[in-house]
Design a protein around this motif. Structure first.
Motif, short mmCIF file in Angstrom:
data_model
loop_
_atom_site.label_atom_id
_atom_site.label_comp_id
_atom_site.label_asym_id
_atom_site.label_seq_id
_atom_site.Cartn_x
_atom_site.Cartn_y
_atom_site.Cartn_z
N GLU A 1 0.02 3.06 7.18
CA GLU A 1 -0.50 1.85 6.55
C GLU A 1 -0.41 0.62 7.44
O GLU A 1 -0.57 -0.50 6.97
CB GLU A 1 0.21 1.61 5.21
N ALA B 1 4.00 7.32 5.85
CA ALA B 1 3.06 6.43 5.17
C ALA B 1 3.20 5.00 5.67
O ALA B 1 2.20 4.27 5.79
CB ALA B 1 3.29 6.48 3.66
N GLU C 1 2.40 10.04 -4.88
CA GLU C 1 2.11 11.20 -4.03
C GLU C 1 3.38 11.87 -3.53
O GLU C 1 3.37 13.05 -3.17
CB GLU C 1 1.29 10.77 -2.80
N MET C 2 4.47 11.11 -3.50
CA MET C 2 5.67 11.55 -2.77
C MET C 2 6.89 11.77 -3.66
O MET C 2 7.70 12.67 -3.41
CB MET C 2 6.00 10.52 -1.68
N ASN D 1 2.62 -5.55 -6.04
CA ASN D 1 2.65 -4.35 -6.88
C ASN D 1 3.41 -4.64 -8.18
O ASN D 1 4.24 -5.56 -8.22
CB ASN D 1 3.32 -3.20 -6.14
N ARG E 1 0.83 -1.21 0.00
CA ARG E 1 0.00 0.00 0.00
C ARG E 1 0.86 1.26 0.00
O ARG E 1 0.47 2.29 -0.57
CB ARG E 1 -0.95 -0.01 1.20
N VAL E 2 2.02 1.18 0.63
CA VAL E 2 2.92 2.34 0.63
C VAL E 2 3.50 2.55 -0.76
O VAL E 2 3.52 3.68 -1.28
CB VAL E 2 4.04 2.16 1.67
N HIS E 3 3.97 1.48 -1.40
CA HIS E 3 4.49 1.62 -2.77
C HIS E 3 3.41 2.14 -3.72
O HIS E 3 3.72 2.91 -4.64
CB HIS E 3 5.05 0.29 -3.26
N ALA E 4 2.17 1.73 -3.50
CA ALA E 4 1.08 2.19 -4.37
C ALA E 4 0.86 3.70 -4.25
O ALA E 4 0.26 4.32 -5.15
CB ALA E 4 -0.20 1.44 -4.03
N ARG E 5 1.35 4.30 -3.18
CA ARG E 5 1.19 5.75 -2.95
C ARG E 5 2.42 6.55 -3.40
O ARG E 5 2.48 7.76 -3.17
CB ARG E 5 0.93 6.01 -1.47
N ASP F 1 8.18 11.47 4.01
CA ASP F 1 6.79 11.14 3.65
C ASP F 1 6.57 9.63 3.64
O ASP F 1 5.51 9.14 4.07
CB ASP F 1 6.46 11.71 2.27
#
Length: 375
Positions: free
Chosen positions: A195, A191, A173-174, A368, A166-170, A187
């Motif tokens: 998560e 995250a 954003e960063m 991912n 879930r962090v890699h999927a975001r 960031d």
């Protein structure tokens, strides 16, 4: 305290630890706070200058396991099911010699093992308490238990994998041009906790030439359009089981043809290594599966580390996926598959998934995309 671990399972681990100790030709195993102690008792705490020590006699010895604890720290063990586990609790106060207490409880061993993470101050003091008893590391005893994960442990690792995915999927954003690695890393750290992790154990943001350093941390380097960026992140969930996942990103535009070609080699190497995982294969054969692809493509000198490491309560534990390790893989063994190609002074790339050996093959715990993601 890992309260989700059933007492019956902890008792079974203690019993098997005593059996493995006997098989490893040691009379008694000494453990101070750390992941080995957490694995056997559920206690999650740190080792300090005052001795806390679990004494595990090998199978066949009449003495029960015993836990020696400073009296002022005994309340911290209130939730540990010591009585149900058959562990005697003994306390000591400042001014008393805890090592003398340990030597009395150990019952005159002729061979002793200490856990691999025991602080030197305690190792040397135990050596003085048992001057004629050879010391050995307890790692060979505990690894026989810990590197074969049960279904509950695999479920925890699976949850950790989902959380870091879930962090890699975001990352969009960063991670973008104009930001420093340190800013992106801050960031990502937030995250990781958001998560579901207890903390971020490590955050690597290797942009451009920094990506060619596998254990780069973060720096004040400003990420530029066209950079290839290695993001290697992970940490423990509250239950102590760890995530660890690496993806490589191209920032600010399509990468060059040379980068794409080299990355395709890396992606094939990672796929081949994962496909080679099965019961009966050796750890060395998995390393070879990845290394052969990279070497035949002319990048062998740029793959400068082992292919993987075990994971569980520690980020790095047995088994190690490296050439020369003829350990035969068995169901329940969990480890990373993370080949990398590093062009010194230029750029680097790595792809890392955690996998688990199943009854007839392998399960990936990270899902991912493994392509070179363009942000």
């Amino acid at each position: 305290m890992t309260d989700a671990v059933p007492t019956e399972l902890l008792a079974d681990r203690l019993r098997r630890a005593a059996e493995f100790a006997a098989e490893q030709d040691t009379d008694v195993l000494f453990l101070t706070p750390g992941t080995d102690l957490r694995y056997l008792t559920g206690f999650d705490g740190a080792s300090h200058e005052r001795l806390t020590c679990l004494i595990v006699p090998a199978a066949g010895h009449r003495a029960p396991p015993a836990l020696v604890v400073p009296k002022l720290e005994a309340p911290g063990f209130a939730d540990v099911p010591l009585e149900a586990l058959g562990i005697d609790l003994l306390t000591w106060t400042d001014g008393e010699d805890p090592y003398l207490l340990v030597s009395d409880l150990a019952g005159g061993p002729t061979r002793m093992s200490v856990d691999d993470g025991m602080p030197a101050r305690h190792v040397l003091a135990l050596r003085d308490a048992f001057p004629d008893v050879p010391q050995s590391l307890g790692g060979p005893v505990l690894r026989e238990l810990r590197m074969r994960k049960d279904a509950a442990e695999v479920a925890r690792l699976r949850a950790a994998g989902e959380a870091i995915d879930r962090v890699h999927a975001r990352m969009g954003e960063m991670l973008r041009p104009g930001r420093t690695e340190a800013e992106v890393g801050a960031d990502i750290t937030a995250a990781i906790v958001a998560e579901g992790h207890a903390e971020a154990a490590f955050v690597i943001v290797g942009s451009g030439p920094n990506g060619a350093s596998p254990h780069h941390d973060v720096s004040d380097r400003v990420i530029e359009a066209g950079d290839v960026v290695v993001i290697d992140i992970g940490g423990p969930l509250p239950d102590g089981y760890n995530s660890d996942c690496t993806r490589t990103y191209a920032v600010g535009g399509e990468p060059s043809a040379q980068v794409k070609e080299t990355y395709a080699v890396l992606q094939e190497a990672q796929e081949r290594a994962v496909a080679a995982v099965r019961p009966g294969a050796t750890a060395a054969s998995i390393d070879d599966a990845a290394r052969t692809v990279i070497t035949e493509a002319g990048h062998g000198e740029h793959f400068i580390h082992r292919t993987g490491h075990g994971i569980g309560l520690d980020v790095h534990e047995e088994p190690y996926i490296v050439g020369g390790n003829e350990l035969v893989l068995e169901p329940g063994m969990a480890f990373s598959i993370e080949p990398g190609i590093y062009q010194a002074g230029g750029w680097g790339a790595r792809i890392e998934d955690i996998v688990v050996v199943t009854a007839d093959g392998v399960e990936r715990l990270n899902h991912n995309p493994r392509d070179l993601v363009v942000l």
